[in-house]
Motif scaffolding. Structure first.
Motif, PDB file in Angstrom:
ATOM      1  N   ASP A   1      -4.230  -1.171   7.909  1.00  0.00           N
ATOM      2  CA  ASP A   1      -5.089  -0.109   6.926  1.00  0.00           C
ATOM      3  C   ASP A   1      -5.129   1.393   7.674  1.00  0.00           C
ATOM      4  OD1 ASP A   1      -6.502  -1.278   8.916  1.00  0.00           O
ATOM      5  OD2 ASP A   1      -8.265  -0.876   7.834  1.00  0.00           O
TER       6      ASP A   1
ATOM      7  N   PRO B   1       0.837  -1.324  -0.074  1.00  0.00           N
ATOM      8  CA  PRO B   1       0.027   0.058  -0.021  1.00  0.00           C
ATOM      9  C   PRO B   1       0.736   1.409  -0.029  1.00  0.00           C
ATOM     10  CG  PRO B   1      -0.929  -1.674   1.451  1.00  0.00           C
ATOM     11  CD  PRO B   1       0.425  -2.155   1.144  1.00  0.00           C
TER      12      PRO B   1
ATOM     13  N   PRO C   1       0.592   2.409  -4.028  1.00  0.00           N
ATOM     14  CA  PRO C   1      -1.041   2.632  -3.790  1.00  0.00           C
ATOM     15  C   PRO C   1      -1.897   2.394  -4.921  1.00  0.00           C
ATOM     16  CG  PRO C   1       0.219   4.516  -3.886  1.00  0.00           C
ATOM     17  CD  PRO C   1       1.362   3.654  -4.051  1.00  0.00           C
ATOM     18  N   ALA C   2      -1.421   2.761  -6.048  1.00  0.00           N
ATOM     19  CA  ALA C   2      -2.281   2.361  -7.257  1.00  0.00           C
ATOM     20  C   ALA C   2      -2.874   0.999  -7.258  1.00  0.00           C
ATOM     21  CB  ALA C   2      -1.838   2.731  -8.509  1.00  0.00           C
TER      22      ALA C   2
ATOM     23  N   GLU D   1      -4.536   7.750  -6.082  1.00  0.00           N
ATOM     24  CA  GLU D   1      -4.209   9.092  -5.760  1.00  0.00           C
ATOM     25  C   GLU D   1      -3.644   9.127  -4.251  1.00  0.00           C
ATOM     26  OE1 GLU D   1      -5.020  11.473  -7.744  1.00  0.00           O
ATOM     27  OE2 GLU D   1      -5.820   9.888  -9.161  1.00  0.00           O
ATOM     28  N   ALA D   2      -3.105   8.277  -3.528  1.00  0.00           N
ATOM     29  CA  ALA D   2      -2.557   8.385  -2.662  1.00  0.00           C
ATOM     30  C   ALA D   2      -0.927   8.606  -2.734  1.00  0.00           C
ATOM     31  CB  ALA D   2      -2.734   7.041  -1.652  1.00  0.00           C
TER      32      ALA D   2
ATOM     33  N   ARG E   1       0.072   7.914   5.115  1.00  0.00           N
ATOM     34  CA  ARG E   1      -0.394   8.878   4.225  1.00  0.00           C
ATOM     35  C   ARG E   1      -0.719  10.336   4.374  1.00  0.00           C
ATOM     36  NH1 ARG E   1      -3.914   4.302   1.006  1.00  0.00           N
ATOM     37  NH2 ARG E   1      -2.343   3.093  -0.073  1.00  0.00           N
ATOM     38  N   GLU E   2      -1.611  10.434   5.331  1.00  0.00           N
ATOM     39  CA  GLU E   2      -2.295  11.804   5.872  1.00  0.00           C
ATOM     40  C   GLU E   2      -1.098  12.853   6.289  1.00  0.00           C
ATOM     41  OE1 GLU E   2      -5.727  13.600   8.504  1.00  0.00           O
ATOM     42  OE2 GLU E   2      -5.799  11.308   8.170  1.00  0.00           O
TER      43      GLU E   2
ATOM     44  N   GLY F   1      -3.110   4.794   6.374  1.00  0.00           N
ATOM     45  CA  GLY F   1      -3.856   5.926   6.062  1.00  0.00           C
ATOM     46  C   GLY F   1      -3.297   7.108   6.723  1.00  0.00           C
TER      47      GLY F   1
ATOM     48  N   HIS G   1      -2.986  -1.220  -4.905  1.00  0.00           N
ATOM     49  CA  HIS G   1      -3.851  -1.528  -3.727  1.00  0.00           C
ATOM     50  C   HIS G   1      -5.205  -0.526  -3.612  1.00  0.00           C
ATOM     51  CE1 HIS G   1      -0.060  -3.503  -3.048  1.00  0.00           C
ATOM     52  NE2 HIS G   1      -0.840  -4.335  -2.272  1.00  0.00           N
ATOM     53  N   GLY G   2      -5.849  -0.234  -4.598  1.00  0.00           N
ATOM     54  CA  GLY G   2      -6.998   0.532  -4.783  1.00  0.00           C
ATOM     55  C   GLY G   2      -6.877   2.007  -4.542  1.00  0.00           C
ATOM     56  N   ASP G   3      -5.885   2.558  -4.575  1.00  0.00           N
ATOM     57  CA  ASP G   3      -5.745   4.038  -4.024  1.00  0.00           C
ATOM     58  C   ASP G   3      -4.772   4.848  -4.943  1.00  0.00           C
ATOM     59  OD1 ASP G   3      -6.252   6.459  -3.275  1.00  0.00           O
ATOM     60  OD2 ASP G   3      -6.294   5.833  -0.880  1.00  0.00           O
TER      61      ASP G   3
END
Length: 388
Positions: free
Chosen positions: A373, A119, A123-124, A130-131, A380-381, A377, A126-128
């Motif tokens: 997860d 992730p 990230p792409a 834009e992360a 990343r944030e 998150g 793993h479903g994200d």
């Protein structure tokens, strides 16, 4: 230092079968205690539970599968201050990826972060898409696992931080982020304080904070923060004996752990039980049992009981550890989880440049293993808020 010592060399885990056979033999020859009648976890790991784990370790745990999973990641070693340093290095395919150092604690190894690699680095996939993406450097702390044992004294948090800074420089990373928990929550801020020109941000969980002595800070504590402060005192009174023993008589402790794999198992699984999310009765309900045994097995197979214990001794006897310091300047993000996490923001802000603070209602001391997860998150944030 010669180029021979500074070289970065590929590394593959290849444990001799004789070592695995010896481990199994020792497990089957364990001498067991009888628990006092009517007792449970309050006196340590119950014998019946420990026997069940030991039987699983001896008969069902598949080290070769773990070895293959670890070897699927790019691993390397280098020598820093005459000490071998093992690490994983996973580069993202993204051109805008941020270099990120992930620092484990005790009990733990670089394997703690395996579920974060995909992730964070890709990230792409793993479903994200834009992360933010990261180039990951995941060291094994000196004296632990495949970076051990240490051969000299003096490996306190400051020296470890310096070694990790040297590692990042050798890899060509001039600016990078750092995440750490437990030991990592000591090492990461220290690395940022002493190498501030190279660290763009620090993210931690299990940050240790102490009361400031300011009556206004105490009066402003929320109910949740008062509970954390009370839990910290209870930990100091009733849960810190392991640390006091390692910090004062590490070699006495290490002799027990290096000679008995079941002693090593009990020593570690007690902490997984006490420090994981308290809604779980048993540690394997919070963390996969094979992951727990991965940590124990790595410590056993690498003969690092002595230098793992010595790390506490070095911290306890490092005069600079708790000496007054100016407030850190590097942006710092803190994630607070539910169990064995006592961080209080007002106290943290006296020592660190807190720019991000998150509080979660699940997960405990080992979020990379319990709630990866949520940890992904939050990392990343936090790093998305920083100028790179």
């Amino acid at each position: 230092m010669s180029s021979e010592n500074t070289a970065i060399r590929p590394f593959t885990i290849d444990i001799a079968q004789t070592d695995l056979d010896d481990l199994r033999t020792r497990l089957t020859r364990t001498r067991w205690i009888d628990d006092a009648p009517g007792t449970g976890w309050e006196r340590g790991v119950p014998t019946a539970y420990l026997r069940e784990l030991t039987a699983y370790w001896a008969e069902k745990f598949d080290w070769r599968a773990i070895e293959s999973r670890l070897n699927a990641q790019p691993q390397f070693t280098t020598v820093v201050d005459d000490q071998r340093l093992h690490f994983l290095h996973v580069r993202s395919t993204r051109q805008d990826a941020t270099p990120l150092l992930l620092v484990h604690g005790w009990p733990g190894t670089a394997a703690d972060f395996l579920d974060l690699i995909g992730p964070l680095a890709d990230p792409a996939a793993h479903g994200d898409p834009e992360a933010p993406a990261f180039h990951l450097v995941i060291p094994t702390l000196p004296g632990h696992g495949f970076s051990g044992p240490v051969t000299e004294t003096g490996w306190h948090d400051g020296k470890v931080a310096g070694a990790l800074a040297e590692l990042m420089a050798r890899l060509g990373y001039d600016r990078y982020g750092v995440h750490g928990g437990d030991h990592g929550a000591f090492v990461a801020p220290r690395l940022a304080r002493e190498h501030a020109d190279h660290v763009l941000g620090v993210h931690v969980n299990a940050l240790v904070t102490f009361p400031t002595g300011d009556p206004a800070d105490m009066a402003a504590l929320t109910d949740a923060e008062r509970r954390r402060l009370a839990a910290m005192k209870d930990f100091q009174d009733n849960g810190s004996a392991y640390m006091q023993l390692a910090g004062s008589r590490p070699h006495t402790l290490a002799q027990l752990l290096v000679d008995s794999p079941v002693a090593q198992l009990a020593w570690i699984v007690e902490k997984y039980r006490e420090w994981t999310d308290a809604t779980h009765e048993l540690p394997e309900q919070a963390i996969d049992l094979d992951q727990i045994l991965t940590t124990v097995t790595i410590y056993w197979l690498t003969d690092t009981a002595r230098s793992v214990a010595d790390y506490y001794y070095e911290r306890f006897h490092d005069r600079t550890m708790f000496a007054p310091k100016p407030k850190g300047t590097v942006p710092t993000g803190v994630a607070v989880f539910t169990t064995a996490d006592f961080a209080i923001r007002a106290f943290a802000e006296k020592a660190h440049n807190i720019t991000h603070w998150s509080e979660f209602y699940s997960g405990g001391h080992f979020p990379a293993l319990e709630v990866p997860d949520l940890l992904v998150g939050d990392i990343r944030e936090f790093f998305a808020t920083l100028e790179h």
